[in-house]
Scaffold this active site. Sequence first.
Site, PDB file in Angstrom:
ATOM      1  CB  CYS A 108      41.122  87.361  24.774  1.00  0.00           C
ATOM      2  SG  CYS A 108      41.558  87.250  26.529  1.00  0.00           S
ATOM      3  CG  ASP A 109      42.128  87.064  18.061  1.00  0.00           C
ATOM      4  OD1 ASP A 109      42.051  88.174  17.527  1.00  0.00           O
ATOM      5  OD2 ASP A 109      42.058  85.989  17.431  1.00  0.00           O
TER       6      ASP A 109
END
Length: 164
Positions: free
Chosen positions: A60-61
């Site tokens: 996600c980062d």
Amino acid sequence: MTEITFKNDPMTLAGNEVEEGQQAPDFTVFDNDLNEASLSDYKGKKKLISVVPSIDTGVCDQQTRQFNEQAAEEDGVVLTISVDLPFAQKRWCASSGLDNVITLSDHRDLSFGKAYGVVMEDLRLLARSVFVVDANDQIVYKQIVAEGTDFPDFDSALSAYRNA
């Protein structure tokens, strides 16, 4: 309804699945300062909506960073939506080194997730997905990632965003 897995476990998606060509439904989420935000706040701009299960994970980062870095030159906005609390999103933004990231929290009532059909019911998280919405609020690109721990198709999403 799109079928997906998360860590190879089948997931049931809830909400109203949207399709390319239709008008983007409005939603109400929170920004990092606990103010309500909605699609109409970005009226007249093209939008790349990057949806992640949790901003605090590696995939996600990286998804958030890649979309924000590669779309920075465009005249539009990149929105990252998750069910993370606004406090966690604000902390991530402060430590990310990215200046123009807009993170929005759908934690209260899953307004975005239900409107776009990306709520993973079993986990109460949003399915990894990408939507490109043009300046007239029409959906011109949609990808719900088949395996929630995989990356989206960055090239296709960015191409749709550039051409929106």
